[in-house]
Design a protein around this motif. Sequence first.
Motif, PDB file in Angstrom:
ATOM      1  N   LEU A  70      92.631   6.620  20.415  1.00 10.94           N
ATOM      2  CA  LEU A  70      91.704   5.748  20.154  1.00 10.94           C
ATOM      3  C   LEU A  70      89.939   6.031  20.329  1.00 10.94           C
ATOM      4  N   TYR A  71      89.579   6.401  21.188  1.00 10.92           N
ATOM      5  CA  TYR A  71      88.033   6.947  21.854  1.00 10.92           C
ATOM      6  C   TYR A  71      87.341   8.168  20.899  1.00 10.92           C
ATOM      7  N   VAL A  72      87.950   9.151  20.058  1.00  7.68           N
ATOM      8  CA  VAL A  72      87.558  10.390  19.877  1.00  7.68           C
ATOM      9  C   VAL A  72      87.710  10.141  18.249  1.00  7.68           C
ATOM     10  N   LYS A 123      83.219   1.911  29.508  1.00  8.54           N
ATOM     11  CA  LYS A 123      83.903   3.586  29.110  1.00  8.54           C
ATOM     12  C   LYS A 123      83.652   4.411  30.709  1.00  8.54           C
ATOM     13  N   SER A 132      92.715   1.219  28.954  1.00  5.17           N
ATOM     14  CA  SER A 132      92.327   1.551  27.010  1.00  5.17           C
ATOM     15  C   SER A 132      92.688   0.728  25.891  1.00  5.17           C
ATOM     16  N   THR A 133      93.166  -0.041  26.144  1.00  3.82           N
ATOM     17  CA  THR A 133      94.160  -0.578  25.613  1.00  3.82           C
ATOM     18  C   THR A 133      94.218  -2.802  25.855  1.00  3.82           C
ATOM     19  N   PHE A 177      99.596  18.433  17.824  1.00  2.00           N
ATOM     20  CA  PHE A 177      98.935  19.232  19.350  1.00  2.00           C
ATOM     21  C   PHE A 177      99.934  19.262  20.133  1.00  2.00           C
ATOM     22  N   TYR A 211      94.633   8.352  24.541  1.00  2.00           N
ATOM     23  CA  TYR A 211      93.089   7.821  24.580  1.00  2.00           C
ATOM     24  C   TYR A 211      92.135   8.316  24.068  1.00  2.00           C
ATOM     25  N   ILE A 212      92.717  10.290  23.967  1.00  2.00           N
ATOM     26  CA  ILE A 212      91.604  10.114  23.122  1.00  2.00           C
ATOM     27  C   ILE A 212      91.607  10.441  21.980  1.00  2.00           C
ATOM     28  N   LEU A 230      90.519   8.905  33.505  1.00  2.00           N
ATOM     29  CA  LEU A 230      90.912   9.867  32.617  1.00  2.00           C
ATOM     30  C   LEU A 230      90.436  12.231  32.598  1.00  2.00           C
ATOM     31  N   LEU A 245     102.542   4.555  20.839  1.00  2.00           N
ATOM     32  CA  LEU A 245     102.266   2.703  21.185  1.00  2.00           C
ATOM     33  C   LEU A 245     100.612   2.666  20.904  1.00  2.00           C
ATOM     34  N   MET A 246     100.038   3.584  21.077  1.00  2.00           N
ATOM     35  CA  MET A 246      98.716   3.260  21.923  1.00  2.00           C
ATOM     36  C   MET A 246      97.559   3.418  19.911  1.00  2.00           C
ATOM     37  N   THR A 291     104.093   8.263  31.715  1.00  2.00           N
ATOM     38  CA  THR A 291     103.785   6.752  31.866  1.00  2.00           C
ATOM     39  C   THR A 291     104.845   5.800  31.439  1.00  2.00           C
ATOM     40  N   ALA A 292     105.714   6.381  29.935  1.00  2.00           N
ATOM     41  CA  ALA A 292     106.556   5.936  29.382  1.00  2.00           C
ATOM     42  C   ALA A 292     107.644   4.731  30.162  1.00  2.00           C
ATOM     43  N   THR A 317     106.813   8.845  22.850  1.00  2.00           N
ATOM     44  CA  THR A 317     105.978   6.830  23.154  1.00  2.00           C
ATOM     45  C   THR A 317     104.579   6.959  23.339  1.00  2.00           C
ATOM     46  N   MET A 318     104.057   7.651  23.977  1.00  2.00           N
ATOM     47  CA  MET A 318     102.858   6.375  24.153  1.00  2.00           C
ATOM     48  C   MET A 318     101.970   6.823  23.767  1.00  2.00           C
ATOM     49  N   PRO A 326      99.025  14.575  29.563  1.00  2.00           N
ATOM     50  CA  PRO A 326      99.958  13.526  29.365  1.00  2.00           C
ATOM     51  C   PRO A 326      99.819  12.894  28.527  1.00  2.00           C
ATOM     52  N   SER A 327     101.130  12.255  27.587  1.00  2.00           N
ATOM     53  CA  SER A 327     100.577  11.644  26.356  1.00  2.00           C
ATOM     54  C   SER A 327      99.735  10.699  26.373  1.00  2.00           C
ATOM     55  N   VAL A 328      99.408   9.320  27.886  1.00  2.00           N
ATOM     56  CA  VAL A 328      98.628   8.596  27.431  1.00  2.00           C
ATOM     57  C   VAL A 328      96.980   9.205  27.409  1.00  2.00           C
ATOM     58  N   VAL A 329      96.652  10.422  27.848  1.00  2.00           N
ATOM     59  CA  VAL A 329      96.223  10.793  27.652  1.00  2.00           C
ATOM     60  C   VAL A 329      95.550  11.051  26.031  1.00  2.00           C
ATOM     61  N   LEU A 330      96.053  12.252  25.217  1.00  2.00           N
ATOM     62  CA  LEU A 330      96.149  12.130  24.228  1.00  2.00           C
ATOM     63  C   LEU A 330      95.880  11.329  23.450  1.00  2.00           C
ATOM     64  N   LEU A 341      95.616   4.289  33.171  1.00  2.00           N
ATOM     65  CA  LEU A 341      94.643   4.317  32.160  1.00  2.00           C
ATOM     66  C   LEU A 341      95.262   3.699  30.864  1.00  2.00           C
ATOM     67  N   TYR A 342      96.197   3.932  31.060  1.00  2.00           N
ATOM     68  CA  TYR A 342      97.305   3.034  29.700  1.00  2.00           C
ATOM     69  C   TYR A 342      96.567   1.318  29.169  1.00  2.00           C
ATOM     70  N   GLY A 402     102.001  12.533  35.262  1.00  2.98           N
ATOM     71  CA  GLY A 402     101.232  12.246  33.881  1.00  2.98           C
ATOM     72  C   GLY A 402     102.414  10.717  33.379  1.00  2.98           C
ATOM     73  N   TYR A 451      85.436  17.467  26.088  1.00  2.25           N
ATOM     74  CA  TYR A 451      85.439  16.284  26.171  1.00  2.25           C
ATOM     75  C   TYR A 451      85.384  15.479  27.801  1.00  2.25           C
TER      76      TYR A 451
END
Lengths: 280, 292
Positions: B125-127, A249, A241-242, B153, B122-123, A256, B220-221, A207-208, B216-217, B116-120, A237-238, A205, A33
């Motif tokens: 949210l959008y997938v 997109k 996307s939020t 995962f 995103y997945i 991403l 959170l998302m 963020t927190a 966390t991320m 990264p957790s922000v990538v998951l 990215l955070y 990678g 994806y």
Amino acid sequence: MSILKGKGEKIIESFIKTIGLLSILPVVLILGYIIFTGVPAISWNFLSQAPKDGMRAGGILPAIIGSLYLTLGTIVVSVPFGILTGVYLVEYSKDNWIRRTINLTIVNLAGIPSIIYGLFGMAFFVIYMKMGASILAGSLTLGIMCLPVIITATRESLLAVPNHLREASLALGATKWETIWKVILPAGSPGILTGVILSISRAAGETAPIMFTVAAFYLPFLPESIWDQAMTLPYHLYVISTQVPNMPKANMDGTLFVLVSITVGFNVLGAYVRTKFKQR
Amino acid sequence: MNIRKTKDLLMKNSIFGIAGFNIIIVFLIFFFVFTNSMKFFTSFPIGNFFLGKEWISLSDKYGLLPLFMGSFWVTLVALGISVPLSIITAIYIAEYASSKTRERLKVLIETMAALPSVVLGYIGLYVLSNPIKEFFGLNTGLTALTGGILLAFMSIPTMVSISDDSIRALDNSYKEASLALGANKLETIIKIILPAAFPGIFAGIMLGFGRIIGETMTVLMVTGNAPILDSGILSPVRTLTATIAAEMGEVVQGSTHYYSLFAVALILFAISFATNTIADHFIHKSRKTMGK
């Protein structure tokens, strides 16, 4: 007759094989994806421009540069510290309470949730030490987070260095530090390097820990010193996307893709170093 | 000659100092979380914190229970998926896969850990969230289930690699003795290998649990950020970690709200400390069974 025999065995075994192979399906789908949507979104303009129009247009250059600075800062903080602590544990320490305490602190540092590092970084570096949200505060926070992995990797690699190397060097009249610096550290370097690369991949990678210690919501120019805030890829990215409504997109998919390329790229590099080391 | 000796002594002392500094760092982290939590408990009754049914920072209600339930549902989903999948995958990798397949699977599993957790998030949210919303006919796809699937995962790599290591580290004599007595391969795996490797597998599960509870991320998302006590797998929730991340940015420094986040961190700290101590204990135990 047990269900583990005969026909039952065949059925359960094919079940195990199917699940074993299927469990990696999600990662294949996710990578697919990310590549499928991300590659078309990448262009030179996207990589070389600052965001425009409240981030809905333009590129991600400040976030790439910010992540780069922060990663370098993390390396500067964590690598010397982590490696020298590993050296202490293997070469200098005796089996006493100090070594046991350090080993205990490593185990626990490794398990602390990343948001607690963020909370600590904000309370200590940003507020108490008055650094403000800055690359310096973020690097220190991420650097501390990376320590356990680097220390453990150093410890394990140095333990694997055969003793006759130490003895030969000392017998030739080298001091202990000369032995460590010229013989033991080079011999253990592939394992140490692997640990460093993996922990840096992790840090790049995260963020927190950086949300409140360094990351800027929207900063369409490059940071000038370690006292500046910076945009970073994961936080960007955070945010897009939020927090940003009607975000195109393609910009999200491109961000991403760049973020995953960097973190997975580091990881592939780490795996490469490790396999090279194994072949020797 | 003298310079070399001085340098040697200097390095010895610096290294000693640097190593000791790690202890200071952990002490500092604990000290900051602890003292700031204590400032919370002096202004807010401890019973209302642990038994409080509402977390509404605007009206100064800091009840832990809704956040605790949020973390509970997410963890339940994540462990429910990742534990069986990881054990079966580890059995497959250690006992059935050819060495080529094993190498390839391990590379992909490590790649999983590198995302990264922000990538998951995103997945998610959008997938992932839309199919979940449609499938269960919900108002929103941002639920404990969505977060739990993604956290499963994230915890699979840890669980699989530690389980695989502990299965493969077993002495071959276990297997040979069982096979010599006429047991088939599957019986040997289930009745001999799994019990013998259990301490290692359990340590892997504990470390995976640590990742899930501390993540966390992603939560959170994708979990909807709703601190509701009366929640379930299919409702929006908010975890302990997500609460800190979501509210840290808006908090007034030095307020009860500010200190309340440290109190939540203290709870997380305690959970992660307990988890790691247990995991560490089982890792040592599994090394002992292997005679190492």
